[in-house]
Enzyme design. Sequence first.
Site, mmCIF file in Angstrom:
data_model
loop_
_atom_site.group_PDB
_atom_site.id
_atom_site.type_symbol
_atom_site.label_atom_id
_atom_site.label_comp_id
_atom_site.label_asym_id
_atom_site.label_seq_id
_atom_site.Cartn_x
_atom_site.Cartn_y
_atom_site.Cartn_z
ATOM 1 C CB CYS A 30 38.629 64.222 26.973
ATOM 2 S SG CYS A 30 38.221 66.163 27.457
ATOM 3 C CE1 TYR A 36 37.955 69.146 20.367
ATOM 4 C CE2 TYR A 36 40.147 69.936 21.387
ATOM 5 C CZ TYR A 36 39.071 68.821 21.080
ATOM 6 O OH TYR A 36 39.349 67.663 21.766
#
Length: 325
Positions: free
Chosen positions: A44, A178
């Site tokens: 992440c 994203y």
Amino acid sequence: MTNEFHKDGSFKRQVNRFTTPFGEQPGELPVEQGRYRLLWSPACPWAHRSVIVRKLLGLQDAISLGTASPIRPNIDRVDWEFSLDPARVDPVLGVTYISEVYKNADKEYEGRPTVPVLVDVTNNQAVYNDYFKLTNYFETVWAPFHKPSAPSLYPIHLREEIDSLNELIFEDINNGVYKCGFARSQEAYEQAFDALFARLDALEERLANQRFLFGDFVTDSDIRLYATLIRFDVAYYNGFNTNRNLIREYEHLWGYLRDLYDTPGFGDTTDFDAIKKHYHLSITIFQNNGGVKILPKGPDITALLLPHNRQSLSKQVGKFLIEEN
């Protein structure tokens, strides 16, 4: 789960649930050595940058670290699992899933259990998951636990400028990839795509004549940008359709990335195996090969170790600003 997809097909990241500030005032989270455990996955980018700052500032003894697997438990469960440990639990908290510390703190919690998250080890409850501000707290109110001669990543005279640039990096690059990858309409995708590369082009120009984003030394902004750039070619370029340019095709961004990767705290906390497993085997957007999961063979790590010569742009020796207390 919180709906993060809007009617126009755009992706809107969920609001963080646990945002009580750290400090000494009533109602604030106390700054105490050994009180908190930082849960992360090396896959992440939001969590990675908090781990970089933790290491650069020497907070390892003050805040322990728990590492979750980059692989989701299954397609239907959006969670992080402690399956790397032989006992399949975090060895300090005794939890199997990160969602457990969220539910411990709020039984009605319905959002995605995200990393990074700080957990109070006295009650196994999530207390802070605002990835946007976490590194700034590490850099400021956690100063009593910094190592001697810790770098100044968030110097007072630059904080307003750093905050402004961080907002732009977040909207167009960190979250921008994203917004490209998770877009559910062509219009939303192209809007995010154009904003992403306009910002990368601007930063390429900015880095043409200075070593880092604010000159001769690394700041919080460089750490935030690094976390996305280091994942770009291996994950986002193909997987999120951010395919106008690879980072290694930019002259200055590529040299800048190699410079940071070569810096203790950056490259040694970067786990390409975890990144590839997460983005190419775990996120369902990649599961389009007839059910066959393919793990990319690259990147060529040796390319990141080539001489970058970025130090020639710097007026000072070293990469960090050290301020006298």
